[in-house]
Design a protein around this motif. Structure first.
Motif, short mmCIF file in Angstrom:
data_model
loop_
_atom_site.label_atom_id
_atom_site.label_comp_id
_atom_site.label_asym_id
_atom_site.label_seq_id
_atom_site.Cartn_x
_atom_site.Cartn_y
_atom_site.Cartn_z
N LEU A 187 0.45 -1.06 -0.16
CA LEU A 187 0.41 0.14 -0.16
C LEU A 187 0.90 1.30 0.21
CD1 LEU A 187 -2.86 1.12 0.47
CD2 LEU A 187 -1.95 0.70 3.17
N TYR A 188 1.34 0.82 0.66
CA TYR A 188 2.22 2.58 0.51
C TYR A 188 3.57 3.13 0.13
CZ TYR A 188 6.27 5.51 1.71
OH TYR A 188 6.99 6.17 2.40
N LEU A 189 4.45 1.15 -0.76
CA LEU A 189 4.93 1.71 -2.54
C LEU A 189 4.34 1.89 -3.36
CD1 LEU A 189 6.79 -1.57 -1.63
CD2 LEU A 189 7.70 1.00 -1.40
N GLU A 190 2.74 1.82 -3.17
CA GLU A 190 2.11 2.00 -4.94
C GLU A 190 2.08 3.87 -4.95
OE1 GLU A 190 -0.45 1.53 -7.88
OE2 GLU A 190 1.55 0.86 -7.31
N GLU A 327 -11.11 -23.99 -9.67
CA GLU A 327 -9.86 -23.55 -10.11
C GLU A 327 -9.34 -22.00 -10.90
OE1 GLU A 327 -6.60 -25.20 -10.43
OE2 GLU A 327 -7.97 -25.54 -8.72
N LEU A 328 -10.50 -21.72 -11.99
CA LEU A 328 -10.02 -20.59 -12.20
C LEU A 328 -10.35 -19.45 -11.52
CD1 LEU A 328 -10.10 -20.02 -15.73
CD2 LEU A 328 -12.69 -19.32 -15.40
N ALA A 329 -10.69 -18.96 -10.36
CA ALA A 329 -10.36 -18.12 -9.34
C ALA A 329 -9.06 -18.42 -9.12
CB ALA A 329 -11.16 -18.56 -8.10
N ARG A 330 -9.02 -19.82 -8.68
CA ARG A 330 -7.27 -19.56 -7.75
C ARG A 330 -6.26 -19.50 -8.94
NH1 ARG A 330 -5.99 -23.64 -3.97
NH2 ARG A 330 -7.44 -24.59 -4.72
N ASN A 331 -6.20 -19.64 -10.14
CA ASN A 331 -5.03 -18.95 -11.41
C ASN A 331 -5.44 -17.99 -11.06
OD1 ASN A 331 -5.08 -21.99 -11.49
ND2 ASN A 331 -6.50 -21.91 -13.62
N ALA A 332 -6.77 -17.41 -11.11
CA ALA A 332 -6.27 -15.46 -11.37
C ALA A 332 -6.04 -14.72 -10.19
CB ALA A 332 -8.10 -15.46 -11.02
N TYR A 333 -6.58 -15.62 -9.07
CA TYR A 333 -5.30 -14.82 -7.74
C TYR A 333 -3.98 -15.19 -7.35
CZ TYR A 333 -10.28 -14.42 -5.64
OH TYR A 333 -11.46 -14.79 -5.67
N GLU A 334 -3.06 -15.83 -8.24
CA GLU A 334 -1.97 -16.45 -8.06
C GLU A 334 -1.00 -15.68 -8.82
OE1 GLU A 334 -1.84 -20.52 -8.57
OE2 GLU A 334 -2.04 -20.73 -6.39
N SER A 335 -2.30 -15.32 -10.12
CA SER A 335 -1.07 -14.58 -11.62
C SER A 335 -1.29 -13.23 -10.92
CB SER A 335 -2.09 -14.56 -12.58
OG SER A 335 -3.36 -14.53 -12.45
N TRP A 336 -1.54 -12.94 -10.17
CA TRP A 336 -2.18 -11.82 -9.79
C TRP A 336 -1.29 -11.11 -8.45
CZ3 TRP A 336 -8.46 -10.74 -8.66
CH2 TRP A 336 -8.80 -10.51 -9.62
N GLY A 337 -0.81 -12.28 -7.86
CA GLY A 337 0.56 -11.74 -6.84
C GLY A 337 0.35 -12.37 -5.44
N PHE A 338 -0.89 -13.45 -5.08
CA PHE A 338 -1.33 -13.40 -4.13
C PHE A 338 -0.68 -14.94 -3.26
CE2 PHE A 338 -5.34 -10.55 -4.83
CZ PHE A 338 -4.83 -10.63 -3.52
N PRO A 396 -1.84 -7.57 0.22
CA PRO A 396 -2.26 -7.60 -1.10
C PRO A 396 -1.43 -6.76 -2.01
CG PRO A 396 -3.60 -6.40 0.11
CD PRO A 396 -2.32 -6.67 1.27
N PRO A 397 -1.29 -7.53 -3.64
CA PRO A 397 -0.46 -7.09 -4.36
C PRO A 397 -0.06 -5.58 -4.95
CG PRO A 397 -1.62 -9.26 -5.34
CD PRO A 397 -2.81 -8.48 -3.73
N ARG A 398 0.26 -4.86 -5.13
CA ARG A 398 0.15 -2.77 -5.02
C ARG A 398 -1.03 -2.57 -6.14
NH1 ARG A 398 6.26 -1.14 -6.24
NH2 ARG A 398 4.99 1.22 -7.06
N GLU A 399 -0.83 -3.80 -7.02
CA GLU A 399 -2.16 -3.14 -8.29
C GLU A 399 -3.13 -2.82 -7.79
OE1 GLU A 399 1.31 -6.01 -10.30
OE2 GLU A 399 -0.21 -5.71 -8.49
N PHE A 400 -3.40 -3.21 -6.76
CA PHE A 400 -4.76 -3.61 -6.10
C PHE A 400 -5.34 -2.14 -5.58
CE2 PHE A 400 -4.77 -7.53 -6.89
CZ PHE A 400 -6.30 -8.16 -6.66
N VAL A 401 -4.27 -1.45 -4.87
CA VAL A 401 -4.28 -0.36 -3.68
C VAL A 401 -5.02 0.95 -4.74
CG1 VAL A 401 -3.52 1.79 -2.66
CG2 VAL A 401 -2.49 -0.79 -2.58
N PHE A 402 -4.02 1.17 -5.57
CA PHE A 402 -5.78 1.94 -6.91
C PHE A 402 -7.30 1.64 -7.02
CE2 PHE A 402 -2.03 4.57 -5.39
CZ PHE A 402 -2.55 6.05 -5.23
#
Length: 434
Positions: A187-190, A327-338, A396-402
């Motif tokens: 959150l801070y870095l973003e 399984e599709l949801a799992r792939n989405a979260y992991e690709s985001w960096g969770f 949370p990944p940085r992309e989620f902040v904004f």
């Protein structure tokens, strides 16, 4: 005062250090007071009148130039970071800071365009037409008689950003020690990276050109034209775009409010899904409405770019929720960096996603939030935090902040205007052509 001390103060003024110290004092008083109250209640059992102090703090933040107001709005969106009284006040923050006076404006314009800057304009309004956190806007007329908007950055905003970020880091460190649900490091870095970018008006000019290219041929939105010969890294001159404020339509007929919100939905989502470009600051003041109900998009400081793989995963999660495909949801979260998904974390994240995607999955005409107040979101956020604490929290990944900030801000506009639309069909139409 000793001569040596006077000499030191003179040196500090010349280097702008005294302005930085003043800013540290302002933000320390504002943020530090909040931290002391929250710490006292949590660890010392001191009962606080949060409602009264939250209103006072909101007023103080609104009167400060610089990004502290934006930071407060972002903190208000992080579940469990602030008591509800503060979160509700901060989400409605608007800038109350007085604009720079004419003498100050003349000095700043001279610094940007040179001593003969006034000869570059037929007219230059002395009073600002709008004042925001980092700068103010003046309506002007160029030598060809064309109306333009000059966005002039306040002096020493780099120091203001650094001072506010220093206070944010202290606040987030305290939160990290007491929460256990969300690790705020990203959150801070973003926030730090985006705020430093907002100081560069040449970068914002590039953003405007990007959005003009993305929206070319679209009739629901209008993007200004940059006037490069009258722009610098701290002065941005654009074509003037007349329109009415969004809230002036709060009591308009339902079909008018719906049309405005339909256009707003497309203004925000179209660049994101077409080109991976996110407008991270969709608050009420960044839009005006034309006679045909199309929108003017006015501010381009907070823009984030996403890789196509990220956008693909956003759509992938939508389909996963649609079809109850874990399984599709799992792939989405992991690709985001969770990271690697445990069954427990997958369940928690799906609870969050089901709320966020809820209106997009519901094929009927409805408000964006059927509680019309955000109460549903607060209830679900509380459940999610409780479960996250049990499993040791998440970063949370940085992309989620904004992205989250933009989604919440956009939703609040739809709530303000009481829009009732089939969000599902709007979204399907958008992603089917992506």
């Amino acid at each position: 005062m000793p001569a040596s001390a006077k000499k030191l103060l003179n040196v500090m003024d010349q280097g702008g250090i005294s302005l930085r110290l003043k800013r540290y004092a302002e933000t320390t008083s504002t943020v530090g007071g909040l931290m002391a109250r929250l710490f006292g209640e949590k660890y010392l059992g001191i009962s606080m009148d949060h409602g009264g102090y939250a209103g006072l703090l909101k007023s103080n933040m609104g009167n400060l130039k610089g990004p502290v107001m934006k930071i407060a709005q972002i903190l208000a969106m992080v579940p469990d970071m602030l008591p509800q009284e503060y979160a509700e006040e901060f989400l409605t923050l608007q800038s109350n800071a007085p604009a720079m006076g004419w003498l100050f404006v003349k000095r700043r314009m001279k610094a940007e365009l040179g001593p003969d800057w006034e000869n570059l304009f037929q007219a230059f309004t002395h009073e600002a037409t709008a004042a925001a956190s980092l700068g103010q806007v003046h309506k002007v007329r160029n030598l060809e008689g064309r109306d333009l908007a000059c966005k002039l950055q306040y002096p020493d905003m780099a120091s203001a950003v650094n001072a506010d970020l220093a206070q944010l880091k202290l606040f987030l460190n305290l939160y990290a020690k007491t929460s256990g649900a969300i690790d705020p490091q990203n959150l801070y870095l973003e926030i730090a990276e985006r705020l430093h970018e907002e100081l560069d008006y040449k970068r914002e000019a590039d953003h405007i050109r990007l959005f003009r290219a993305i929206f070319e041929g679209q009739n629901f939105v209008h993007v200004p034209e940059v006037i490069p010969e009258l722009s610098t890294s701290r002065l941005l001159t654009m074509s003037w775009m007349p329109g009415q404020k969004l809230l002036e339509f709060k009591d308009a007929p339902q079909e008018i409010r719906n049309k405005i919100c339909e256009n707003l939905f497309r203004v925000w989502y179209f660049p994101f899904y077409k080109e991976g470009v996110l407008h991270g600051d969709p608050h009420l003041g960044n839009y005006t409405v034309r006679e045909d109900l199309s929108l003017n998009l006015l501010d381009y400081g907070c823009i984030r770019l996403f890789p196509k793989s990220f956008i693909a995963s956003v759509i992938q999660l939508y389909h996963a929720l649609q079809n109850n495909d874990e399984e599709l949801a799992r792939n989405a979260y992991e690709s985001w960096g969770f990271g690697t998904m445990t069954p427990e974390l997958l369940t928690i994240l799906n609870l969050w996603a089901s709320y966020l995607y809820g209106p997009l999955l519901d094929d009927r005409i409805r408000p964006i939030d059927e509680s019309l107040s955000g109460q549903n979101g607060r209830k679900i956020a509380g459940e999610i935090l409780s479960e996250l604490k049990k499993i040791g929290g998440v970063r949370p990944p940085r992309e989620f902040v904004f992205m989250d900030r933009a989604a919440v801000a956009l939703g609040s506009v739809f709530i303000h205007l009481k829009a009732e639309l089939n969000w599902h069909r709007l979204y399907e139409e958008l992603i089917s052509s992506s």
